[in-house]
Write a protein that holds these residues in place. Structure first.
Motif, mmCIF file in Angstrom:
data_model
loop_
_atom_site.group_PDB
_atom_site.id
_atom_site.type_symbol
_atom_site.label_atom_id
_atom_site.label_comp_id
_atom_site.label_asym_id
_atom_site.label_seq_id
_atom_site.Cartn_x
_atom_site.Cartn_y
_atom_site.Cartn_z
ATOM 1 N N VAL A 35 1.380 38.443 31.266
ATOM 2 C CA VAL A 35 0.262 39.159 30.749
ATOM 3 C C VAL A 35 -0.713 38.340 30.057
ATOM 4 C CG1 VAL A 35 -0.260 40.982 28.906
ATOM 5 C CG2 VAL A 35 1.660 41.273 30.662
ATOM 6 N N ALA A 36 -0.255 37.337 29.350
ATOM 7 C CA ALA A 36 -1.120 36.528 28.421
ATOM 8 C C ALA A 36 -2.222 35.739 29.381
ATOM 9 C CB ALA A 36 -0.244 35.688 27.453
ATOM 10 N N ILE A 37 -1.889 35.315 30.420
ATOM 11 C CA ILE A 37 -2.617 34.487 31.213
ATOM 12 C C ILE A 37 -3.371 35.354 31.924
ATOM 13 C CG2 ILE A 37 -0.851 32.468 31.286
ATOM 14 C CD1 ILE A 37 -0.528 33.273 34.308
ATOM 15 N N GLY A 38 -3.571 36.431 32.071
ATOM 16 C CA GLY A 38 -4.876 37.322 32.374
ATOM 17 C C GLY A 38 -4.385 38.376 33.413
ATOM 18 N N LEU A 44 -10.319 41.211 20.682
ATOM 19 C CA LEU A 44 -10.405 41.665 22.131
ATOM 20 C C LEU A 44 -11.486 40.952 22.912
ATOM 21 C CD1 LEU A 44 -9.446 45.481 21.464
ATOM 22 C CD2 LEU A 44 -8.018 43.546 22.629
ATOM 23 N N LEU A 45 -12.517 41.032 22.202
ATOM 24 C CA LEU A 45 -13.687 40.429 23.335
ATOM 25 C C LEU A 45 -13.514 39.214 23.371
ATOM 26 C CD1 LEU A 45 -16.793 42.417 21.447
ATOM 27 C CD2 LEU A 45 -15.899 42.393 23.688
ATOM 28 N N LEU A 46 -12.922 38.342 22.409
ATOM 29 C CA LEU A 46 -12.783 36.731 22.537
ATOM 30 C C LEU A 46 -11.786 36.402 23.761
ATOM 31 C CD1 LEU A 46 -13.822 34.081 21.460
ATOM 32 C CD2 LEU A 46 -11.969 34.003 19.729
ATOM 33 N N ALA A 47 -10.700 37.426 23.634
ATOM 34 C CA ALA A 47 -9.485 36.919 24.540
ATOM 35 C C ALA A 47 -9.902 37.386 25.970
ATOM 36 C CB ALA A 47 -8.492 37.652 24.179
ATOM 37 N N GLY A 48 -10.956 38.476 26.014
ATOM 38 C CA GLY A 48 -11.423 38.884 27.262
ATOM 39 C C GLY A 48 -12.232 37.872 27.829
ATOM 40 N N LEU A 49 -13.104 36.946 27.219
ATOM 41 C CA LEU A 49 -13.756 36.141 27.531
ATOM 42 C C LEU A 49 -13.071 34.967 28.627
ATOM 43 C CD1 LEU A 49 -16.280 34.922 24.858
ATOM 44 C CD2 LEU A 49 -16.966 35.767 27.087
ATOM 45 N N LEU A 50 -11.695 34.714 27.910
ATOM 46 C CA LEU A 50 -10.792 33.538 28.475
ATOM 47 C C LEU A 50 -10.343 34.201 29.670
ATOM 48 C CD1 LEU A 50 -8.547 31.361 28.300
ATOM 49 C CD2 LEU A 50 -7.310 33.087 27.463
ATOM 50 N N THR A 51 -9.999 35.556 29.537
ATOM 51 C CA THR A 51 -9.430 36.235 30.825
ATOM 52 C C THR A 51 -10.590 36.340 32.152
ATOM 53 O OG1 THR A 51 -8.053 37.612 29.395
ATOM 54 C CG2 THR A 51 -8.286 38.341 31.686
ATOM 55 N N LEU A 52 -11.926 36.486 31.715
ATOM 56 C CA LEU A 52 -12.849 36.810 32.428
ATOM 57 C C LEU A 52 -13.350 35.531 33.296
ATOM 58 C CD1 LEU A 52 -14.908 39.713 30.662
ATOM 59 C CD2 LEU A 52 -13.655 39.881 32.614
ATOM 60 N N THR A 53 -13.233 34.568 32.328
ATOM 61 C CA THR A 53 -13.723 33.204 32.979
ATOM 62 C C THR A 53 -12.596 32.223 33.528
ATOM 63 O OG1 THR A 53 -13.598 32.149 30.814
ATOM 64 C CG2 THR A 53 -15.864 33.295 31.276
ATOM 65 N N THR A 54 -11.519 32.546 33.457
ATOM 66 C CA THR A 54 -10.505 31.901 33.832
ATOM 67 C C THR A 54 -9.620 32.303 34.957
ATOM 68 O OG1 THR A 54 -10.408 31.222 31.704
ATOM 69 C CG2 THR A 54 -8.859 30.165 33.133
ATOM 70 N N ARG A 55 -9.618 31.754 36.389
ATOM 71 C CA ARG A 55 -8.606 31.951 37.276
ATOM 72 C C ARG A 55 -7.188 32.202 36.835
ATOM 73 N NH1 ARG A 55 -12.144 29.670 40.734
ATOM 74 N NH2 ARG A 55 -12.836 31.059 42.464
ATOM 75 N N VAL A 56 -6.462 33.096 37.465
ATOM 76 C CA VAL A 56 -5.133 33.001 36.981
ATOM 77 C C VAL A 56 -4.269 31.617 37.698
ATOM 78 C CG1 VAL A 56 -2.820 34.050 37.625
ATOM 79 C CG2 VAL A 56 -4.704 35.545 36.886
ATOM 80 N N SER A 57 -4.843 31.269 38.838
ATOM 81 C CA SER A 57 -4.289 30.080 39.551
ATOM 82 C C SER A 57 -4.345 29.017 38.620
ATOM 83 C CB SER A 57 -4.696 29.942 40.925
ATOM 84 O OG SER A 57 -6.117 30.019 40.900
ATOM 85 N N ASP A 58 -5.335 28.892 37.766
ATOM 86 C CA ASP A 58 -6.170 27.704 37.102
ATOM 87 C C ASP A 58 -5.096 27.856 35.817
ATOM 88 O OD1 ASP A 58 -7.766 26.849 38.481
ATOM 89 O OD2 ASP A 58 -9.689 27.944 37.591
ATOM 90 N N MET A 59 -4.866 29.032 35.301
ATOM 91 C CA MET A 59 -4.067 29.162 34.086
ATOM 92 C C MET A 59 -2.640 28.730 34.344
ATOM 93 S SD MET A 59 -5.213 30.761 31.422
ATOM 94 C CE MET A 59 -5.373 32.343 30.541
ATOM 95 N N VAL A 60 -2.018 29.013 35.544
ATOM 96 C CA VAL A 60 -0.743 28.715 35.852
ATOM 97 C C VAL A 60 -0.625 27.431 36.155
ATOM 98 C CG1 VAL A 60 0.764 28.889 37.789
ATOM 99 C CG2 VAL A 60 -0.376 30.864 37.190
ATOM 100 N N GLU A 61 -1.713 26.641 36.591
ATOM 101 C CA GLU A 61 -1.721 25.140 37.030
ATOM 102 C C GLU A 61 -1.912 24.614 35.626
ATOM 103 O OE1 GLU A 61 -5.180 22.384 39.256
ATOM 104 O OE2 GLU A 61 -4.509 24.048 40.448
ATOM 105 N N GLY A 62 -2.606 24.951 34.831
ATOM 106 C CA GLY A 62 -2.923 24.441 33.398
ATOM 107 C C GLY A 62 -1.393 24.379 32.715
ATOM 108 N N MET A 63 -0.728 25.656 32.793
ATOM 109 C CA MET A 63 0.389 25.911 32.043
ATOM 110 C C MET A 63 1.538 24.896 32.664
ATOM 111 S SD MET A 63 1.481 29.631 31.136
ATOM 112 C CE MET A 63 2.633 29.584 32.337
ATOM 113 N N GLU A 64 1.479 24.770 34.152
ATOM 114 C CA GLU A 64 2.418 23.851 34.441
ATOM 115 C C GLU A 64 2.417 22.439 34.255
ATOM 116 O OE1 GLU A 64 2.517 24.680 38.780
ATOM 117 O OE2 GLU A 64 3.711 26.370 38.478
ATOM 118 N N ARG A 65 1.030 21.998 34.003
ATOM 119 C CA ARG A 65 0.589 20.669 33.648
ATOM 120 C C ARG A 65 1.223 20.578 31.964
ATOM 121 N NH1 ARG A 65 -4.786 20.287 33.877
ATOM 122 N NH2 ARG A 65 -4.876 21.335 35.890
ATOM 123 N N GLY A 66 1.150 21.607 31.384
ATOM 124 C CA GLY A 66 1.763 21.622 30.037
ATOM 125 C C GLY A 66 3.095 21.860 29.649
ATOM 126 N N LEU A 67 3.663 22.044 30.921
ATOM 127 C CA LEU A 67 5.232 22.320 30.916
ATOM 128 C C LEU A 67 6.125 21.081 30.323
ATOM 129 C CD1 LEU A 67 5.839 24.900 33.820
ATOM 130 C CD2 LEU A 67 5.696 24.967 31.410
#
Lengths: 182, 198
Positions: free
Chosen positions: A64-67, B99-122
């Protein structure tokens, strides 16, 4: 943590997400929408156990957090956790863990009424214990006001406790191999 | 993948996912330390101007607030009646900004990029005794399971419709859970058979 644990964690995270797809039901008397989603928390605890259930809901929260729009009504994104209902979502891993832990203390089958109590302790007790103080903090309300604002959800939650206990019992009967190697 | 991402090439789109998460976490924390309404309103205005700067229509900003609207209104009214309208406005403005700030993150970042970024940080998880490979496997499995579960639920509801049981939560949930548990056991066996060892 073996491969089966990992697959179960992923499964119950996905199950909680899928439960959010059911259209919400509105109780005419209270006027509060009831979503099936928190049944995922109860089922994860009752079926997957403490560690796997807790981690499944933690994984769900991360998704959820990642969107991903996985919360009931298609909501998602990091903002949820900073918003008024953030505490409720964050309480889910702990709630699932507690339900699983209570169920695991029994050697054999858990009697139905006992399982109702266990699921209510985690699925209602823990969820409100964390969700309400967060709501009070984030919305600058007193604990009593936040509690009064949340009480309307309790009838729906009680229905979900019964449903989750019935589903958990049905699944255990239909799939006795559950929990092997956990 | 069904995410909330809006494609674009703005500076916010190009910023690494990790940086955006970090910025959000820092500002989300700071906002709760501020008691000055002027600062909150200024913050809200800055966040709002980021939307056109990221080439996002203002309707998408509205879409971030709409799901939380009834909660915000309830809080405004409750606060207004109990602690005064000033506090109500302050709290609602703070929520709206977050909510608007978090929305900016969600709207401008692909989920795949988030997953990739997270895996790099894992890798940091190694220090607390968690295997990053296993976390990564759970993450990708869950993403794959969600559409599968939706399909299975559809199939079971279709089957139960014949029996007039498609509206019964129990008659749908039990077969769905049993089928997916069986599927999970098969997947776990299949992964082990292929000698998976992260």
């Amino acid at each position: 943590m073996n491969t089966k644990d990992i697959v179960y964690i992923a499964l119950f995270a996905a199950l909680t997400a899928a439960l959010g797809l059911f259209p919400p039901l509105t109780l005419p008397a209270v006027g509060v929408p009831i979503t099936a989603q928190s049944m995922g928390v109860m089922l994860a605890g009752a079926l997957a156990g403490s560690k796997r259930g807790g981690l499944a809901l933690l994984l769900f929260a991360v998704l959820v957090a990642i969107g991903l729009p996985l919360l009931a009504g298609g909501r998602g994104g990091f903002g949820i956790f900073l918003g008024p209902s953030g505490g409720f979502i964050l309480s889910w891993p702990i709630a699932a863990f507690l339900i699983g832990w209570l169920v695991e203390r029994h050697k054999g089958d858990v009697p139905f009424v006992t399982s109702l109590i266990y699921i209510a302790l985690g699925g209602i007790g823990v969820v409100y214990l964390i969700g309400i103080p967060w709501l009070a903090f984030a919305a600058e309300l007193t604990l009593l006001q936040a509690f009064a604002g949340s009480i309307g959800f309790v009838p729906g939650d009680l229905i979900k406790v019964v449903l989750a206990a019935l589903v958990a019992r049905g699944v255990r009967r239909a799939y006795p191999g559950l929990g092997d190697g956990g | 993948m069904f995410d909330l991402f809006r494609p674009g090439h703005s500076f916010l789109h190009r910023l690494p996912a990790g940086t955006k998460v970090l910025l959000l976490a820092v500002s989300g924390t700071l906002v709760f330390l501020v008691d000055e309404i002027v600062i909150i309103v200024a913050f809200l205005a800055v966040v709002l101007t980021l939307y056109p700067l990221a080439r996002l229509p203002l309707t998408s900003a509205w879409a971030q607030l709409r799901p939380a609207l009834w909660i915000l209104v309830a809080i405004l009214v409750a606060q207004g009646l109990i602690n005064g309208w000033f506090v109500g406005f302050f709290v609602v403005a703070r929520f709206a900004a977050l909510l608007l700030l978090a929305g900016l993150l969600t709207l401008t970042t692909r989920v795949s990029d988030m997953v990739e970024g997270m895996e790099r940080g894992l890798w940091v998880l190694r220090y607390v005794g968690v295997n990053p490979g296993k976390v990564s496997l759970a993450l990708s499995l869950a993403l794959r399971f969600i559409p599968v579960l939706a399909t299975i639920t559809g199939e079971v509801r279709e089957a139960q419709k014949v029996r007039g049981l498609d509206r019964s939560v129990i008659a749908v949930a039990i077969p769905v859970v049993v089928r997916t548990l069986r599927m999970s056991d098969e997947i776990a066996d299949a992964i082990e058979t292929r000698g998976y060892g992260p």
